[in-house]
Design a protein around this motif. Sequence first.
Motif, short mmCIF file in Angstrom:
data_model
loop_
_atom_site.label_atom_id
_atom_site.label_comp_id
_atom_site.label_asym_id
_atom_site.label_seq_id
_atom_site.Cartn_x
_atom_site.Cartn_y
_atom_site.Cartn_z
N SER A 80 0.83 -1.21 0.00
CA SER A 80 0.00 0.00 0.00
C SER A 80 0.86 1.25 0.00
CB SER A 80 -0.92 0.01 1.23
OG SER A 80 -1.66 -1.18 1.32
N ARG A 95 0.27 5.93 -0.52
CA ARG A 95 -0.68 7.05 -0.56
C ARG A 95 -0.49 7.84 -1.84
NH1 ARG A 95 -1.37 12.43 1.50
NH2 ARG A 95 -3.32 12.69 2.65
N TYR A 125 -7.38 10.81 -6.50
CA TYR A 125 -7.86 9.66 -7.28
C TYR A 125 -7.71 9.90 -8.78
CZ TYR A 125 -10.87 5.57 -8.19
OH TYR A 125 -11.37 4.35 -8.60
N TYR A 181 -8.82 0.85 -3.63
CA TYR A 181 -8.51 2.17 -3.11
C TYR A 181 -9.42 2.52 -1.94
CZ TYR A 181 -6.58 2.22 -7.82
OH TYR A 181 -5.90 1.88 -8.97
N LEU A 182 -8.85 3.26 -0.98
CA LEU A 182 -9.62 3.75 0.16
C LEU A 182 -9.43 5.26 0.26
CD1 LEU A 182 -8.84 1.05 2.88
CD2 LEU A 182 -10.95 1.31 1.56
N PRO A 183 -10.50 6.02 0.42
CA PRO A 183 -10.35 7.47 0.57
C PRO A 183 -9.55 7.81 1.82
CG PRO A 183 -12.64 6.85 0.16
CD PRO A 183 -11.90 5.59 0.46
N ASP A 184 -8.71 8.83 1.70
CA ASP A 184 -7.93 9.31 2.83
C ASP A 184 -8.24 10.80 3.01
OD1 ASP A 184 -6.19 9.07 4.94
OD2 ASP A 184 -4.37 9.16 3.76
N ASP A 185 -7.50 11.46 3.88
CA ASP A 185 -7.76 12.87 4.17
C ASP A 185 -7.45 13.76 2.97
OD1 ASP A 185 -8.41 12.10 6.73
OD2 ASP A 185 -6.35 12.38 7.47
N VAL A 238 -5.92 9.28 -1.54
CA VAL A 238 -6.41 7.90 -1.46
C VAL A 238 -5.25 6.99 -1.07
CG1 VAL A 238 -8.25 8.19 -3.16
CG2 VAL A 238 -5.98 7.50 -3.92
N ILE A 239 -5.60 5.90 -0.38
CA ILE A 239 -4.63 4.85 -0.10
C ILE A 239 -4.75 3.83 -1.22
CG2 ILE A 239 -3.83 3.11 1.53
CD1 ILE A 239 -3.59 6.02 2.48
N HIS A 259 -3.79 0.30 -3.00
CA HIS A 259 -3.40 -1.07 -2.65
C HIS A 259 -3.15 -1.86 -3.92
CE1 HIS A 259 -4.75 -0.34 1.50
NE2 HIS A 259 -5.85 0.19 0.98
#
Length: 283
Positions: free
Chosen positions: A135, A137, A141, A176-180, A184-185, A187
């Motif tokens: 993973s 950052r 996106y 993908y995971l949303p971040d601040d 996005v994080i 993977h």
Amino acid sequence: MFGIGDFARLGLVSVRMLRHYDAIGLLRPAHVDPVTGYRSYQAEQLSRLNRIVAIKDLGFTLEQVGAILDEQVGTQELHGMVRLRRAQLEAQINADLARLRSVEARLRTIETEGRMRTAEVVLKKVDPVRVAQLSARAASYESRDIEPVIVPLFDEICRRVEAASVRITGPGLAHYLPDDDGAVIVHACLPVNVPPGGHGLDGGLDGGFDGGFDVVDLPAIETAATIIHRGPMMAVGSTFQALAHWIEENGYRSSTLAREISLHVPVNHDEWVTELQIEVVPC
């Protein structure tokens, strides 16, 4: 000694430039005739001229050039400055090229508006899958931010899984995971055949593999709207657009960012085949 014209030709600069350097005290002539005002230069002054031009071309102002030269910059330090500036310029060029590719991809998306094939969308359940995962950052996106992150991640996870002698059981995938702040994080994942607690796992799943990667179980997607994208991921916008129209027209909404399944990844990116999977729920 050399007259200003000869010295300019030998130094590969203009006479006007030499006069300006004299006026600001950056490169004084070796001699100025008190009667005619003619400037004369010595061959050894070419060394200072070369340094002036080199440092100026690195992007420094003439005032900064003078300050640097006053500190007696050596050849080795100049080489270091050149290497640093080269890296900065290459990074800027790469960023500009990425921005240009992003604009071109957006234009291709615009060109396909009204010709989207929403009939190609398939609604299905996606089974859970165990993956080796790395993973990182990304700033956003957007494709131009994702590509420089995901490509080296996949290269590295492939290398580490191979080194660990773990069997890959399916095509690579990204999720993908949303971040601040819109980040996005990212993977990068490879399906693997690793039983719980085996093959060097320390403490079972969730990151204890001694090969330098995480082993995690991606959950099933009960209802996924899926579509096949053909071509480079930088140009995925039109495919996402078709998927968005299908989701809206069929009374669904998306609940996560897409998974990307790499079905075919030859050297030529134009021949890539990727399945996009977005979890959807009824509105």
